[in-house]
Design a protein around this motif. Structure first.
Motif, PDB file in Angstrom:
ATOM      1  N   CYS A  76       0.868  -1.188   0.000  1.00 28.03           N
ATOM      2  CA  CYS A  76       0.000   0.000   0.000  1.00 28.03           C
ATOM      3  C   CYS A  76       0.900   1.232   0.000  1.00 28.03           C
ATOM      4  N   GLU A 121      -3.453  -2.912   0.232  1.00 25.69           N
ATOM      5  CA  GLU A 121      -4.621  -2.146  -0.205  1.00 25.69           C
ATOM      6  C   GLU A 121      -5.535  -3.111  -0.934  1.00 25.69           C
ATOM      7  N   GLY A 142      -9.584  -0.083  -2.395  1.00 26.36           N
ATOM      8  CA  GLY A 142      -9.405   1.299  -1.954  1.00 26.36           C
ATOM      9  C   GLY A 142      -9.259   1.463  -0.459  1.00 26.36           C
ATOM     10  N   GLU A 199      -4.073   7.469   0.391  1.00 28.48           N
ATOM     11  CA  GLU A 199      -3.103   6.371   0.454  1.00 28.48           C
ATOM     12  C   GLU A 199      -1.693   6.842   0.123  1.00 28.48           C
ATOM     13  N   TRP A 255      -8.651   0.947 -11.136  1.00 31.05           N
ATOM     14  CA  TRP A 255      -8.526   0.489  -9.751  1.00 31.05           C
ATOM     15  C   TRP A 255      -9.320   1.421  -8.848  1.00 31.05           C
ATOM     16  N   MET A 257      -9.213   3.525  -5.733  1.00 27.86           N
ATOM     17  CA  MET A 257      -8.141   4.092  -4.924  1.00 27.86           C
ATOM     18  C   MET A 257      -8.717   5.182  -4.031  1.00 27.86           C
ATOM     19  N   GLU A 315      -1.471  10.744 -10.065  1.00 22.83           N
ATOM     20  CA  GLU A 315      -1.595   9.330 -10.433  1.00 22.83           C
ATOM     21  C   GLU A 315      -2.077   9.199 -11.878  1.00 22.83           C
TER      22      GLU A 315
END
Length: 127
Positions: free
Chosen positions: A7, A46, A49, A78, A94, A96, A106
């Motif tokens: 994570c 992780e 999320g 995160e 994903w 997140m 990201e």
């Protein structure tokens, strides 16, 4: 315990809190001279999320505290650890939990990494 976590660094304070919970429980076992193996982390990662912490066996009092920490992770970025403007959402396939700034970074990294790749070669339709 392996110090490798699957994570982001933003959840390290939650993991440190979990380590304290485990250490207190293990100290209690030692003081009470119980013939029980120490409680240990099996995996920290992780998933969907949120932070997931897996232990080598179940102890209700510890599990409740760990579950509370896992719930807190849904409101903490995160990547950077902030609790400001945090959203749990799909990010390039994903789920997140990220703040606005980290989500933008990201997506930027993802787009620059994959901007010139396609599942099919663009020229393959010209045959």
């Amino acid at each position: 315990m392996n110090e490798y976590y699957e994570c982001g660094d933003g959840w390290i304070p939650l993991i440190e809190e979990a380590k304290t919970i485990i250490a207190k429980y293990n100290q209690k076992l030692k003081e009470e001279d119980l013939d029980t193996e120490p409680l240990e982390f099996i995996q920290i990662k992780e998933k969907w999320g949120g932070l997931r912490i897996y232990l080598n066996y179940y102890v209700q009092e510890v599990a409740e505290q760990i579950h509370e920490l896992e719930g807190k992770s849904l409101y903490i970025c995160e990547h950077c650890g902030t609790n400001k403007n945090v959203k749990r959402d799909w990010t390039h396939g994903w789920i997140m939990t990220l703040c606005e700034k980290c989500r933008e970074e990201e997506l930027e990294q993802f787009n620059s990494r994959y901007k010139n790749t396609n599942s099919f070669n663009e020229n393959s339709n010209n045959n």
